[in-house]
Design an enzyme around this catalytic site. Structure first.
Site, PDB file in Angstrom:
ATOM      1  N   SER A 236     -10.257  13.936   0.517  1.00 34.69           N
ATOM      2  CA  SER A 236     -10.631  12.625   1.027  1.00 34.69           C
ATOM      3  C   SER A 236     -11.868  12.743   1.924  1.00 34.69           C
ATOM      4  O   SER A 236     -12.847  13.401   1.560  1.00 34.69           O
ATOM      5  CB  SER A 236      -9.443  12.000   1.766  1.00 34.69           C
ATOM      6  OG  SER A 236      -9.665  10.621   1.988  1.00 34.69           O
TER       7      SER A 236
ATOM      8  N   ASP B 129      -8.547   7.388  -9.009  1.00 35.66           N
ATOM      9  CA  ASP B 129      -8.699   7.381  -7.551  1.00 35.66           C
ATOM     10  C   ASP B 129      -9.834   6.450  -7.106  1.00 35.66           C
ATOM     11  O   ASP B 129     -10.971   6.578  -7.547  1.00 35.66           O
ATOM     12  CB  ASP B 129      -8.946   8.813  -7.062  1.00 35.66           C
ATOM     13  CG  ASP B 129      -8.980   8.919  -5.552  1.00 35.66           C
ATOM     14  OD1 ASP B 129      -8.711   7.910  -4.874  1.00 35.66           O
ATOM     15  OD2 ASP B 129      -9.250  10.027  -5.056  1.00 35.66           O
TER      16      ASP B 129
ATOM     17  N   HIS C  59      -4.941   8.861  -5.336  1.00 31.40           N
ATOM     18  CA  HIS C  59      -5.622   9.590  -4.264  1.00 31.40           C
ATOM     19  C   HIS C  59      -4.700  10.627  -3.624  1.00 31.40           C
ATOM     20  O   HIS C  59      -5.189  11.532  -2.936  1.00 31.40           O
ATOM     21  CB  HIS C  59      -6.112   8.594  -3.207  1.00 31.40           C
ATOM     22  CG  HIS C  59      -7.000   9.211  -2.159  1.00 31.40           C
ATOM     23  ND1 HIS C  59      -8.202   9.809  -2.454  1.00 31.40           N
ATOM     24  CD2 HIS C  59      -6.838   9.338  -0.808  1.00 31.40           C
ATOM     25  CE1 HIS C  59      -8.761  10.267  -1.342  1.00 31.40           C
ATOM     26  NE2 HIS C  59      -7.946   9.994  -0.330  1.00 31.40           N
TER      27      HIS C  59
END
Length: 501
Positions: free
Chosen positions: A17, A76, A190
């Protein structure tokens, strides 16, 4: 970091991330340290984009692209988020980031509800999808104006993974795969990188069979089909066609760019005789008894020799347009536009041939219908070659010349002469004082510029030939200037009398 540099031969940065972006910045920091001799690799998972085209090209130029591996799951939303403007969706992104952060800190607590309504989540999904689609439809130039991928991208799914290193193809694959997803799975995906990595690792160790239909006979086409299956896309699905089209430009088969560059060098050697013939033609014109010079002789085109040169001009243009097409479609090395031999070759071509293009433009009267050459007629290839030259040689300081240059260094000089001729004609036919002042301002500016070029000998000998367009213009300019100076006192006296009440 300083302690690691002293004790390690290689350092791997990794992050998920926003942590992936931090890892990329740290890797770039270490790579940019010229005094550190450490092997660097950066692997990110679901990382948002980091920089624009300038950063992407700088990384390619330094040949650091292979040091970055960005793993992106099929749906994602995070790696795709910055392709859209953030202001409209910023209030909703903060709780989404907080949700991801909390879940990753306590992954065994079970999947909690996303702190956004299905309606808002769908709006965010469609907003990002629409902007991604707009970029894909607009093409390479639109991508160049926003965030831009760099390095290698591994698109992963439960069925496998595909690696792409072409920025335009990365954007297209991001759009196509995202389009196949849904708002909910774009958030959940994600958080699944651990699962994907585990499955892909096992697939490398196991023998896999692809039984969905017969593979094409072409090994390349078969490779594309297998790549699609690795993303869970069957050849029978509607998205298979666009996906294959997106993957084909991304093909980087080992030494292909370098081989293309080598083939171009061979082709350049074959077309060099055309350039040499034009150089001979220029030397002949500069020695001619009519004293018109290279530009004006070609502009009048009265002999077979002139028409042969025009044919060579077209052949050289086709070659260099093909070079640009190969470069912009990523079929040449990423640093091609910085390789000294190619930059010098393109500059020599531009210096020699662009004056002929200008002569053709004005001889055929194109300036009357389209406007003057620099703004309305200049070929795109010359602007690109200007940029290549300025990026590689723009800061180099030239020694003062002791004799005239072999080729005029401002390739648009003759276009500026033609504009100045038109302005001189317009000046003679107008009586509006304000318009006269504007014309004189532009004409005087060009006269000073041309004088500086001539004094510095940054022009070819044909510029100062007795009957060249520039010499004729200069005579007209000086004559008109002297007339203006002669009548200026009378004009000022007349104006002053008119102003007395």
């Amino acid at each position: 970091m300083h302690a690691l540099i002293q004790t390690s031969k290689s350092i791997i940065f990794t992050g998920h991330s926003v942590g992936g972006t931090t890892a990329s910045i740290a890797a770039l920091w270490l790579l940019s340290n010229r005094f550190v001799n450490v092997s660097v690799l950066c692997i990110t998972f679901g990382s948002p984009l980091l920089g624009n085209e300038s950063l992407s090209r700088a990384i390619l130029r330094e040949k650091w692209g292979g040091k970055f591996c960005h793993v992106v799951s099929k749906y994602d939303i995070m790696p795709r988020m910055l392709f859209a403007p953030m202001d409209p969706i910023a209030p909703h992104i903060k709780p989404l980031l907080q949700f991801w952060h909390w879940y990753m800190k306590s992954p065994h607590s079970g999947m909690l509800a996303v702190p956004l309504s299905d309606e808002i989540l769908a709006q965010i999904f469609q907003f990002i999808l629409a902007h991604l689609g707009g970029l894909v439809e607009a093409g390479e130039e639109a991508v160049a104006g926003t965030f831009r991928p760099f390095g290698n991208y591994i698109f992963c799914s439960e069925d496998g993974a595909v690696c792409v290193d072409n920025a335009a193809s990365v954007v297209k694959m991001m759009f196509l795969l995202f389009k196949m997803g849904s708002p909910s799975c774009s958030v959940e995906d994600h958080l699944k990188y651990g699962d994907y990595v585990g499955k892909i690792s096992l697939q490398f160790l196991e023998k896999r069979s692809f039984l969905q239909g017969e593979l094409p006979e072409s090994s390349y086409e078969a490779g594309v089909v297998l790549a699609l299956q690795s993303l869970g896309i069957s050849c029978k699905e509607p998205v298979a066609g666009p996906a294959m089209d997106f993957l084909k430009p991304a093909r980087r088969m080992g030494r292909t760019p370098n081989l293309n560059c080598a083939n171009l060098a061979i082709k350049l050697s074959k077309i060099n005789p055309y350039r040499v013939e034009i150089e001979w033609y220029k030397a002949f014109c500069d020695r001619s008894d009519d004293q018109m010079g290279y530009y004006d002789s070609f502009k009048q085109r009265a002999s077979k020799r002139d028409f042969k040169v025009n044919l060579n001009r077209h052949k050289l243009a086709r070659f260099w347009d093909n070079v640009i097409n190969l470069f912009e479609s990523n079929q040449l090395p990423h640093d091609f536009h910085r390789q000294k031999n190619w930059v010098n070759a393109s500059q020599l071509y531009k210096l020699l041939v662009e004056p002929l293009d200008i002569a053709e433009y004005y001889q055929t009267g194109m300036h009357r219908s389209k406007g003057h050459y620099i703004d309305h007629g200049r070929e795109r290839r010359y602007r690109i070659f200007d940029r290549w030259w300025n990026e590689t040689s723009g800061s180099e300081k030239e020694n003062k010349r002791s004799k005239f240059a072999s080729l005029t260094q401002d390739t648009c000089f003759w276009a500026k002469v033609e504009e100045a001729r038109d302005q001189l004609d317009a000046l003679r036919s107008t009586s509006d004082p304000s318009q006269l002042a504007l014309y004189w301002q532009d004409i005087d500016r060009f006269a000073r510029y041309a004088k500086t070029l001539v004094e510095n000998k940054d022009v070819s000998i044909d510029v100062v030939a007795k009957n060249s367009s520039y010499s004729l213009w200069l005579r007209d300019y000086n004559e008109l200037k002297s007339q203006m100076e002669l009548f200026r006192p009378q004009f000022l006296s007349f104006v002053n009398e008119e102003m007395v009440p």
